[in-house]
Design an enzyme around this catalytic site. Structure first.
Site, PDB file in Angstrom:
ATOM      1  N   ASP A 118       6.776  49.528  88.816  1.00  0.00           N
ATOM      2  CA  ASP A 118       6.957  48.677  87.642  1.00  0.00           C
ATOM      3  C   ASP A 118       8.393  48.772  87.145  1.00  0.00           C
ATOM      4  O   ASP A 118       9.151  49.664  87.534  1.00  0.00           O
ATOM      5  CB  ASP A 118       5.913  48.986  86.565  1.00  0.00           C
ATOM      6  CG  ASP A 118       6.105  50.336  85.929  1.00  0.00           C
ATOM      7  OD1 ASP A 118       7.168  50.556  85.336  1.00  0.00           O
ATOM      8  OD2 ASP A 118       5.181  51.175  86.032  1.00  0.00           O
TER       9      ASP A 118
HETATM   10  N1  URA Z   1       2.172  53.986  88.592  1.00  0.00           N
HETATM   11  C1  URA Z   1       2.788  53.363  87.560  1.00  0.00           C
HETATM   12  O1  URA Z   1       2.367  53.479  86.431  1.00  0.00           O
HETATM   13  N2  URA Z   1       3.845  52.622  87.827  1.00  0.00           N
HETATM   14  C2  URA Z   1       4.373  52.466  89.052  1.00  0.00           C
HETATM   15  O2  URA Z   1       5.358  51.784  89.218  1.00  0.00           O
HETATM   16  C3  URA Z   1       3.725  53.134  90.106  1.00  0.00           C
HETATM   17  C4  URA Z   1       2.626  53.882  89.856  1.00  0.00           C
END
Ligand code: URA
Length: 228
Positions: free
Chosen positions: A102
């Site tokens: 993310d």
């Molecule tokens: N978990 C998350 O919260 N974000 C990511 O980008 C990957 C795993």
């Protein structure tokens, strides 16, 4: 864009000189029109044929690890025009991220143009472990750790058993073998851990190491072959 004779040569058909010969003999077409101009530019969407047969570039396979900085998205076309990780990669061929991180998560991201390699890593059947480091200002209890290990309900989905340990004060290592959207953030939220920073440091056997934020490098042969 590149010159027609260079394009033919880079498809591995023949030398540039021989390509000039084929062109002058009228054996080469672009989009079904005979082209006799050796310097004619070829676009990515042009269809080039020799003696009626389509020729294409043998695409070299590229395997990259990037230390993704915060603030970049892992999609290549973003509706809000946010910065994309693919803008950090300067390669002749187009590569795409294997899975997602993310926007506010940093760390190890793999990119490739090899669909098979990407599938191998992403396929749920292979259950590849991904290791994340969570920084928090919450004093973490054993109970919170046990819940994360067992699995928690992140909104209609119970997470699979995870490996969880406190590595330093305020730092937690979480290893999961699945990849639901924002999974680690949701897991921490559910058990009341205030997540300040999230970084991925490992995918299967591939470690981020000390690669600087925003930098990338090619995977070694061993990394590529022994990822699982
Ligand atoms: N978990 C998350 O919260 N974000 C990511 O980008 C990957 C795993």
């Amino acid at each position: 864009m590149e010159r027609l004779n260079k394009y033919i040569a880079s498809c591995g058909i023949c030398s540039r000189r021989k390509a000039d010969e084929l062109i002058s003999k009228g054996k080469v077409t672009i989009n079904d029109k005979v082209v006799k101009d050796m310097g004619r530019q070829v676009n990515i969407e042009d269809i080039v044929k020799i003696d009626g047969k389509i020729i294409t570039k043998e695409e070299k396979k590229v395997y990259i690890m990037l230390n993704k900085p915060k603030g970049y998205v892992t999609t290549s076309h973003d509706q809000f025009n946010r910065k994309s990780v693919v803008d950090l990669i300067d390669e002749d061929v187009r590569v795409y991220p294997i899975g997602r991180l993310d926007m506010y998560t940093e760390g190890l991201l793999l990119l490739t143009n090899d669909g098979e390699f990407s599938n191998k890593i992403m396929h749920p059947h292979n259950k590849i472990e991904k290791t994340y480091i969570v920084t928090t200002d919450t004093k973490i209890s054993q109970e919170q750790i046990e819940s994360l290990k067992r699995g928690v309900d992140i909104g209609g989905y119970i997470t699979k058993p995870a490996k969880v340990k406190i590595t330093k004060n305020n730092t937690l290592e979480i290893i999961i073998s699945e990849g639901k959207n924002r999974q680690v953030r949701k897991m921490c939220e559910v058990v009341g851990i205030n997540l300040l920073n999230l970084r991925r440091i490992k995918i299967g056997n591939i470690k981020l190491g000390n690669l600087q934020s925003g930098k990338y490098r090619y995977l070694t042969k061993e990394e590529k072959e022994n990822v699982i």
